[in-house]
Design a protein around this motif. Structure first.
Motif, PDB file in Angstrom:
ATOM      1  N   VAL A   6       0.820  -1.214   0.000  1.00 58.31           N
ATOM      2  CA  VAL A   6       0.000   0.000   0.000  1.00 58.31           C
ATOM      3  C   VAL A   6       0.855   1.267   0.000  1.00 58.31           C
ATOM      4  O   VAL A   6       0.661   2.133  -0.863  1.00 58.31           O
ATOM      5  N   PRO A   7       1.811   1.441   0.912  1.00 53.14           N
ATOM      6  CA  PRO A   7       2.609   2.672   0.857  1.00 53.14           C
ATOM      7  C   PRO A   7       3.441   2.781  -0.424  1.00 53.14           C
ATOM      8  O   PRO A   7       3.665   3.885  -0.926  1.00 53.14           O
ATOM      9  N   GLN A   8       3.877   1.651  -0.958  1.00 54.54           N
ATOM     10  CA  GLN A   8       4.618   1.697  -2.224  1.00 54.54           C
ATOM     11  C   GLN A   8       3.710   2.129  -3.374  1.00 54.54           C
ATOM     12  O   GLN A   8       4.122   2.893  -4.247  1.00 54.54           O
ATOM     13  N   PHE A   9       2.471   1.645  -3.372  1.00 58.30           N
ATOM     14  CA  PHE A   9       1.495   2.051  -4.392  1.00 58.30           C
ATOM     15  C   PHE A   9       1.239   3.552  -4.289  1.00 58.30           C
ATOM     16  O   PHE A   9       1.249   4.267  -5.292  1.00 58.30           O
ATOM     17  N   ILE A  10       1.015   4.031  -3.082  1.00 56.81           N
ATOM     18  CA  ILE A  10       0.749   5.458  -2.869  1.00 56.81           C
ATOM     19  C   ILE A  10       1.932   6.292  -3.359  1.00 56.81           C
ATOM     20  O   ILE A  10       1.749   7.290  -4.073  1.00 56.81           O
ATOM     21  N   GLN A  11       3.148   5.899  -3.015  1.00 53.12           N
ATOM     22  CA  GLN A  11       4.332   6.637  -3.461  1.00 53.12           C
ATOM     23  C   GLN A  11       4.446   6.613  -4.979  1.00 53.12           C
ATOM     24  O   GLN A  11       4.766   7.628  -5.600  1.00 53.12           O
ATOM     25  N   ALA A  12       4.163   5.469  -5.584  1.00 48.56           N
ATOM     26  CA  ALA A  12       4.270   5.351  -7.040  1.00 48.56           C
ATOM     27  C   ALA A  12       3.278   6.275  -7.748  1.00 48.56           C
ATOM     28  O   ALA A  12       3.654   6.983  -8.690  1.00 48.56           O
ATOM     29  N   ILE A  13       2.017   6.300  -7.287  1.00 50.60           N
ATOM     30  CA  ILE A  13       1.062   7.178  -7.970  1.00 50.60           C
ATOM     31  C   ILE A  13       1.329   8.647  -7.644  1.00 50.60           C
ATOM     32  O   ILE A  13       1.116   9.505  -8.502  1.00 50.60           O
ATOM     33  N   ASP A  14       1.836   8.924  -6.457  1.00 48.25           N
ATOM     34  CA  ASP A  14       2.231  10.301  -6.145  1.00 48.25           C
ATOM     35  C   ASP A  14       3.359  10.754  -7.076  1.00 48.25           C
ATOM     36  O   ASP A  14       3.382  11.901  -7.528  1.00 48.25           O
ATOM     37  N   ASN A  15       4.300   9.854  -7.370  1.00 46.15           N
ATOM     38  CA  ASN A  15       5.394  10.176  -8.282  1.00 46.15           C
ATOM     39  C   ASN A  15       4.866  10.452  -9.688  1.00 46.15           C
ATOM     40  O   ASN A  15       5.298  11.404 -10.348  1.00 46.15           O
ATOM     41  N   VAL A  16       3.936   9.628 -10.143  1.00 46.23           N
ATOM     42  CA  VAL A  16       3.337   9.826 -11.467  1.00 46.23           C
ATOM     43  C   VAL A  16       2.636  11.180 -11.522  1.00 46.23           C
ATOM     44  O   VAL A  16       2.826  11.953 -12.470  1.00 46.23           O
ATOM     45  N   ILE A  17       1.844  11.477 -10.516  1.00 45.08           N
ATOM     46  CA  ILE A  17       1.109  12.745 -10.489  1.00 45.08           C
ATOM     47  C   ILE A  17       2.080  13.925 -10.452  1.00 45.08           C
ATOM     48  O   ILE A  17       1.869  14.941 -11.126  1.00 45.08           O
ATOM     49  N   ALA A  18       3.165  13.804  -9.713  1.00 46.82           N
ATOM     50  CA  ALA A  18       4.160  14.883  -9.637  1.00 46.82           C
ATOM     51  C   ALA A  18       4.776  15.157 -11.012  1.00 46.82           C
ATOM     52  O   ALA A  18       4.965  16.317 -11.397  1.00 46.82           O
ATOM     53  N   VAL A  19       5.066  14.118 -11.762  1.00 46.30           N
ATOM     54  CA  VAL A  19       5.643  14.291 -13.100  1.00 46.30           C
ATOM     55  C   VAL A  19       4.625  14.949 -14.033  1.00 46.30           C
ATOM     56  O   VAL A  19       4.965  15.859 -14.790  1.00 46.30           O
ATOM     57  N   VAL A  20       3.373  14.506 -13.962  1.00 45.25           N
ATOM     58  CA  VAL A  20       2.330  15.094 -14.804  1.00 45.25           C
ATOM     59  C   VAL A  20       2.141  16.567 -14.451  1.00 45.25           C
ATOM     60  O   VAL A  20       2.046  17.422 -15.337  1.00 45.25           O
ATOM     61  N   ARG A  21       2.106  16.885 -13.161  1.00 41.88           N
ATOM     62  CA  ARG A  21       1.957  18.294 -12.746  1.00 41.88           C
ATOM     63  C   ARG A  21       3.157  19.131 -13.197  1.00 41.88           C
ATOM     64  O   ARG A  21       2.998  20.275 -13.627  1.00 41.88           O
ATOM     65  N   ALA A  22       4.366  18.572 -13.101  1.00 41.72           N
ATOM     66  CA  ALA A  22       5.562  19.302 -13.522  1.00 41.72           C
ATOM     67  C   ALA A  22       5.522  19.622 -15.016  1.00 41.72           C
ATOM     68  O   ALA A  22       6.091  20.622 -15.456  1.00 41.72           O
ATOM     69  N   ALA A  23       4.813  18.804 -15.776  1.00 47.54           N
ATOM     70  CA  ALA A  23       4.670  19.032 -17.215  1.00 47.54           C
ATOM     71  C   ALA A  23       3.485  19.937 -17.532  1.00 47.54           C
ATOM     72  O   ALA A  23       3.170  20.169 -18.695  1.00 47.54           O
ATOM     73  N   GLY A  24       2.789  20.419 -16.483  1.00 46.10           N
ATOM     74  CA  GLY A  24       1.662  21.323 -16.687  1.00 46.10           C
ATOM     75  C   GLY A  24       0.311  20.653 -16.731  1.00 46.10           C
ATOM     76  O   GLY A  24      -0.690  21.280 -17.060  1.00 46.10           O
ATOM     77  N   GLY A  25       0.264  19.377 -16.374  1.00 46.57           N
ATOM     78  CA  GLY A  25      -0.995  18.642 -16.401  1.00 46.57           C
ATOM     79  C   GLY A  25      -1.616  18.475 -15.030  1.00 46.57           C
ATOM     80  O   GLY A  25      -1.106  18.989 -14.031  1.00 46.57           O
ATOM     81  N   VAL A  26      -2.701  17.746 -15.026  1.00 44.39           N
ATOM     82  CA  VAL A  26      -3.423  17.410 -13.797  1.00 44.39           C
ATOM     83  C   VAL A  26      -3.696  15.906 -13.811  1.00 44.39           C
ATOM     84  O   VAL A  26      -3.606  15.268 -14.864  1.00 44.39           O
ATOM     85  N   PRO A  27      -4.032  15.314 -12.663  1.00 38.53           N
ATOM     86  CA  PRO A  27      -4.273  13.872 -12.632  1.00 38.53           C
ATOM     87  C   PRO A  27      -5.295  13.388 -13.670  1.00 38.53           C
ATOM     88  O   PRO A  27      -5.141  12.294 -14.221  1.00 38.53           O
ATOM     89  N   ALA A  28      -6.280  14.216 -13.990  1.00 41.50           N
ATOM     90  CA  ALA A  28      -7.292  13.801 -14.974  1.00 41.50           C
ATOM     91  C   ALA A  28      -6.717  13.669 -16.382  1.00 41.50           C
ATOM     92  O   ALA A  28      -7.363  13.098 -17.266  1.00 41.50           O
ATOM     93  N   ASP A  29      -5.493  14.151 -16.604  1.00 45.01           N
ATOM     94  CA  ASP A  29      -4.843  14.009 -17.905  1.00 45.01           C
ATOM     95  C   ASP A  29      -4.224  12.623 -18.091  1.00 45.01           C
ATOM     96  O   ASP A  29      -3.792  12.282 -19.192  1.00 45.01           O
ATOM     97  N   ILE A  30      -4.150  11.844 -17.031  1.00 39.46           N
ATOM     98  CA  ILE A  30      -3.569  10.504 -17.133  1.00 39.46           C
ATOM     99  C   ILE A  30      -4.573   9.605 -17.841  1.00 39.46           C
ATOM    100  O   ILE A  30      -5.708   9.447 -17.403  1.00 39.46           O
ATOM    101  N   ALA A  31      -4.127   9.036 -18.965  1.00 39.14           N
ATOM    102  CA  ALA A  31      -5.013   8.216 -19.795  1.00 39.14           C
ATOM    103  C   ALA A  31      -4.894   6.731 -19.483  1.00 39.14           C
ATOM    104  O   ALA A  31      -5.897   6.013 -19.507  1.00 39.14           O
ATOM    105  N   THR A  32      -3.698   6.264 -19.199  1.00 42.08           N
ATOM    106  CA  THR A  32      -3.492   4.848 -18.912  1.00 42.08           C
ATOM    107  C   THR A  32      -2.480   4.686 -17.794  1.00 42.08           C
ATOM    108  O   THR A  32      -1.581   5.512 -17.620  1.00 42.08           O
ATOM    109  N   MET A  33      -2.641   3.606 -17.052  1.00 43.26           N
ATOM    110  CA  MET A  33      -1.661   3.242 -16.023  1.00 43.26           C
ATOM    111  C   MET A  33      -1.486   1.730 -16.049  1.00 43.26           C
ATOM    112  O   MET A  33      -2.460   0.986 -16.173  1.00 43.26           O
ATOM    113  N   THR A  34      -0.237   1.307 -15.936  1.00 37.59           N
ATOM    114  CA  THR A  34       0.073  -0.114 -15.827  1.00 37.59           C
ATOM    115  C   THR A  34       0.810  -0.317 -14.513  1.00 37.59           C
ATOM    116  O   THR A  34       1.809   0.358 -14.252  1.00 37.59           O
ATOM    117  N   ALA A  35       0.294  -1.207 -13.689  1.00 37.18           N
ATOM    118  CA  ALA A  35       0.945  -1.538 -12.419  1.00 37.18           C
ATOM    119  C   ALA A  35       1.611  -2.899 -12.571  1.00 37.18           C
ATOM    120  O   ALA A  35       0.953  -3.880 -12.938  1.00 37.18           O
TER     121      ALA A  35
END
Length: 95
Positions: A6-35
């Motif tokens: 669980v904490p690893q999952f949370i950190q992983a999606i937080d990292n993804v969201i941080a990269v998307v935000r740094a590129a000027g996006g928002v979480p709703a811009d994420i189209a696909t995720m593979t775990a």
């Protein structure tokens, strides 16, 4: 193992969201995720704990998801790795 996942999952999606935000996006811009997980059963048993973490970050946005069971990940001790694709509109374009 699901308690560790669980904490690893949370950190992983937080990292993804941080990269998307740094590129000027928002979480709703994420189209696909593979775990990629080392223990599919642990992921499934952690679903109740993963849900609130997901909703806190994505609300009612649900990108296309794929779960892939793997024997190991590159990072020692890693139980999950998340890969994502986001669509970022040109600046000024409607979302």
């Amino acid at each position: 193992m699901s308690a560790e996942l669980v904490p690893q999952f949370i950190q992983a999606i937080d990292n993804v969201i941080a990269v998307v935000r740094a590129a000027g996006g928002v979480p709703a811009d994420i189209a696909t995720m593979t775990a990629f997980v080392t223990d599919v059963a642990a992921y499934r048993s952690a679903a109740r704990d993963l849900g609130p973490a997901w909703r806190a970050r994505f609300g009612r946005h649900f990108p296309a998801m794929t779960l892939v069971g793997v024997t190991a990940l590159v990072e020692p001790g890693a139980l999950i790795e998340v890969q994502a694709t986001a669509y970022l509109a040109e600046p000024g374009a409607p979302r």
